[in-house]
Design a protein around this motif. Sequence first.
Motif, PDB file in Angstrom:
ATOM      1  N   ARG A  95       5.270   7.859  -3.458  1.00 17.45           N
ATOM      2  CA  ARG A  95       6.031   7.022  -4.389  1.00 17.45           C
ATOM      3  C   ARG A  95       5.119   6.014  -5.091  1.00 17.45           C
ATOM      4  O   ARG A  95       5.287   5.724  -6.278  1.00 17.45           O
ATOM      5  CB  ARG A  95       7.142   6.287  -3.642  1.00 17.45           C
ATOM      6  CG  ARG A  95       8.149   5.610  -4.569  1.00 17.45           C
ATOM      7  CD  ARG A  95       9.175   4.825  -3.787  1.00 17.45           C
ATOM      8  NE  ARG A  95      10.249   4.345  -4.646  1.00 17.45           N
ATOM      9  CZ  ARG A  95      11.047   3.334  -4.346  1.00 17.45           C
ATOM     10  NH1 ARG A  95      10.909   2.699  -3.189  1.00 17.45           N
ATOM     11  NH2 ARG A  95      11.996   2.957  -5.178  1.00 17.45           N
ATOM     12  N   ALA A  96       4.133   5.494  -4.363  1.00 20.62           N
ATOM     13  CA  ALA A  96       3.200   4.538  -4.963  1.00 20.62           C
ATOM     14  C   ALA A  96       2.428   5.176  -6.107  1.00 20.62           C
ATOM     15  O   ALA A  96       2.304   4.599  -7.193  1.00 20.62           O
ATOM     16  CB  ALA A  96       2.246   4.007  -3.898  1.00 20.62           C
ATOM     17  N   GLY A 100       4.655   4.251  -9.023  1.00 16.88           N
ATOM     18  CA  GLY A 100       4.140   2.900  -9.158  1.00 16.88           C
ATOM     19  C   GLY A 100       4.966   1.870  -8.409  1.00 16.88           C
ATOM     20  O   GLY A 100       5.047   0.712  -8.832  1.00 16.88           O
ATOM     21  N   ILE A 101       5.561   2.277  -7.289  1.00 17.07           N
ATOM     22  CA  ILE A 101       6.427   1.389  -6.510  1.00 17.07           C
ATOM     23  C   ILE A 101       5.900   1.314  -5.081  1.00 17.07           C
ATOM     24  O   ILE A 101       5.645   2.339  -4.445  1.00 17.07           O
ATOM     25  CB  ILE A 101       7.884   1.878  -6.518  1.00 17.07           C
ATOM     26  CG1 ILE A 101       8.416   1.920  -7.956  1.00 17.07           C
ATOM     27  CG2 ILE A 101       8.765   0.982  -5.656  1.00 17.07           C
ATOM     28  CD1 ILE A 101       9.820   2.488  -8.081  1.00 17.07           C
ATOM     29  N   ALA A 102       5.746   0.096  -4.568  1.00 15.79           N
ATOM     30  CA  ALA A 102       5.231  -0.132  -3.222  1.00 15.79           C
ATOM     31  C   ALA A 102       6.316   0.133  -2.180  1.00 15.79           C
ATOM     32  O   ALA A 102       7.508   0.193  -2.507  1.00 15.79           O
ATOM     33  CB  ALA A 102       4.725  -1.569  -3.103  1.00 15.79           C
ATOM     34  N   PRO A 103       5.939   0.281  -0.909  1.00 15.12           N
ATOM     35  CA  PRO A 103       6.940   0.509   0.140  1.00 15.12           C
ATOM     36  C   PRO A 103       8.006  -0.579   0.218  1.00 15.12           C
ATOM     37  O   PRO A 103       9.144  -0.305   0.608  1.00 15.12           O
ATOM     38  CB  PRO A 103       6.094   0.547   1.422  1.00 15.12           C
ATOM     39  CG  PRO A 103       4.761   1.023   0.974  1.00 15.12           C
ATOM     40  CD  PRO A 103       4.562   0.406  -0.378  1.00 15.12           C
ATOM     41  N   ARG A 107       7.101  -3.468  -7.817  1.00  9.13           N
ATOM     42  CA  ARG A 107       6.393  -2.624  -8.783  1.00  9.13           C
ATOM     43  C   ARG A 107       4.921  -3.019  -8.855  1.00  9.13           C
ATOM     44  O   ARG A 107       4.582  -4.199  -8.814  1.00  9.13           O
ATOM     45  CB  ARG A 107       7.014  -2.781 -10.171  1.00  9.13           C
ATOM     46  CG  ARG A 107       8.516  -2.555 -10.205  1.00  9.13           C
ATOM     47  CD  ARG A 107       8.850  -1.153 -10.547  1.00  9.13           C
ATOM     48  NE  ARG A 107      10.276  -0.875 -10.364  1.00  9.13           N
ATOM     49  CZ  ARG A 107      10.907   0.121 -10.953  1.00  9.13           C
ATOM     50  NH1 ARG A 107      10.257   0.921 -11.779  1.00  9.13           N
ATOM     51  NH2 ARG A 107      12.190   0.342 -10.713  1.00  9.13           N
ATOM     52  N   TYR A 108       4.077  -2.002  -8.985  1.00  9.38           N
ATOM     53  CA  TYR A 108       2.657  -2.276  -9.170  1.00  9.38           C
ATOM     54  C   TYR A 108       2.372  -2.643 -10.619  1.00  9.38           C
ATOM     55  O   TYR A 108       3.124  -2.294 -11.535  1.00  9.38           O
ATOM     56  CB  TYR A 108       1.826  -1.052  -8.791  1.00  9.38           C
ATOM     57  CG  TYR A 108       1.757  -0.806  -7.308  1.00  9.38           C
ATOM     58  CD1 TYR A 108       1.085  -1.683  -6.461  1.00  9.38           C
ATOM     59  CD2 TYR A 108       2.364   0.312  -6.742  1.00  9.38           C
ATOM     60  CE1 TYR A 108       1.020  -1.461  -5.100  1.00  9.38           C
ATOM     61  CE2 TYR A 108       2.303   0.547  -5.378  1.00  9.38           C
ATOM     62  CZ  TYR A 108       1.629  -0.346  -4.562  1.00  9.38           C
ATOM     63  OH  TYR A 108       1.575  -0.126  -3.215  1.00  9.38           O
ATOM     64  N   ASP A 124      -1.460  17.388  -3.638  1.00  9.79           N
ATOM     65  CA  ASP A 124      -2.753  16.731  -3.826  1.00  9.79           C
ATOM     66  C   ASP A 124      -2.686  15.254  -3.439  1.00  9.79           C
ATOM     67  O   ASP A 124      -3.653  14.700  -2.895  1.00  9.79           O
ATOM     68  CB  ASP A 124      -3.224  16.882  -5.274  1.00  9.79           C
ATOM     69  CG  ASP A 124      -3.881  18.230  -5.539  1.00  9.79           C
ATOM     70  OD1 ASP A 124      -4.125  18.971  -4.561  1.00  9.79           O
ATOM     71  OD2 ASP A 124      -4.151  18.544  -6.714  1.00  9.79           O
ATOM     72  N   VAL A 125      -1.568  14.600  -3.728  1.00  3.24           N
ATOM     73  CA  VAL A 125      -1.406  13.203  -3.314  1.00  3.24           C
ATOM     74  C   VAL A 125      -1.498  13.096  -1.791  1.00  3.24           C
ATOM     75  O   VAL A 125      -2.177  12.208  -1.249  1.00  3.24           O
ATOM     76  CB  VAL A 125      -0.061  12.637  -3.815  1.00  3.24           C
ATOM     77  CG1 VAL A 125       0.253  11.305  -3.129  1.00  3.24           C
ATOM     78  CG2 VAL A 125      -0.095  12.443  -5.323  1.00  3.24           C
TER      79      VAL A 125
END
Length: 409
Positions: A95-96, A100-103, A107-108, A124-125
């Motif tokens: 998800r990060a 672009g969302i932290a646990p 939002r990053y 791949d992630v």
Amino acid sequence: MPRRYYAARAILAVLFLCTAFVGGQTKAQPSPEIIARGKALTEAADCASCHTADPSKPFAGGKRIDTPFGAIYSPNLTPDRDTGLGGWSDDDFYRALHEGIAPNGLRYYPAFPYPNFTRITRDDVLAIRAYLATLTPFRNTRPPPELRWPLNHRVVMRAWDWLFFRPRTFVPKPDKSAEWNRGAYLVRGAAHCGACHTPKNLFGANKRGRAYGGAPVAGWFAPRLDGAERGGLKSWSVDDITEYLQSGRNGRSHADGLMAEVVVNSTSKMSDADVHAMAVYLKDLRARAPEPVVAPPPPTQMADGQKIYRGACIACHEMDGSGAPRIYPPLPGNANLQSADPSSTLRIILDGAETVTTPRAPNSGSMPAYSEKLSDQEIADVATYIRNSWGNASPAVTPAQVAKARKQQ
């Protein structure tokens, strides 16, 4: 005892054994092949450059990253449970990178290039995550961001994402070769080339229709990667691009500044096949925006610049600008030199330069700094001269531009 009693005991025993078996199961460990793929992708993404502040603690984060909106500090990517990724799930990590969302739901900021990483496949992630889990854990708490209002409130990033970001996974183009698609996947995804080489709008998002059109970055200018004739890659072959990415130099140019760091930590470590695929994709990019029409510089400025060049530059770069390819870069037709923005040229003249060394190109050359030896006017004159001689054509440089570059030293 009644038969029913024994049957109940048997059922309970079976349930207990099943529960014990399931509870005792551990998550399957990633194979060496998956970890190796994750390592290769981590290197392609150049994670070490941003996430290593202390070389003795690789990937432990805490490196200051300056942006036009203030500074942020990179997070810890090691498997430390308290300050790193040790407590994250696979879904948290995906998800990060994908959204672009932290646990914790915050939002990053897009200094973390999730707008590019969103294109990386889930497999791949998770391979990247598998590799990062093998790193030595370091406890390292980073400082909080130092951003101006209102960006110091992460809730603002909801609006930014709504305006400028859509999660998406890379989709190959069926009319292109497998190599082209591999190159596109890397350039647009893990390698996130557009994060530096695409111009940004007032909100720090990519300008539409200007992909890989060149952009200012931390006092340098990340040059065009499209097919622009003077400042882009039109004159470069696929082999030229490949050599540059693998060694930090070729017969046309050298890597300096932030790009030198990218070569050392990233592209020089990538496989030959992946680097060549990236070169194939980059060579196919058409120029979306025209280059500026260049008026001839004032003859007096060219004459003054030539005098300075003869006194300070001719020993290494030769009278005709030919230099010593792969040691002292040639100046005629040099795409970096002919960028509309002279920032990189001025940085090199002011600060000097050291040829990047890699396993493929261990020999080095150096250029002295001229910030204390030449005035703003003199640097403007010599920069204008080399940007407009031997067939080159670029806007004249002004003393004000040099003064601005000095302040960024």
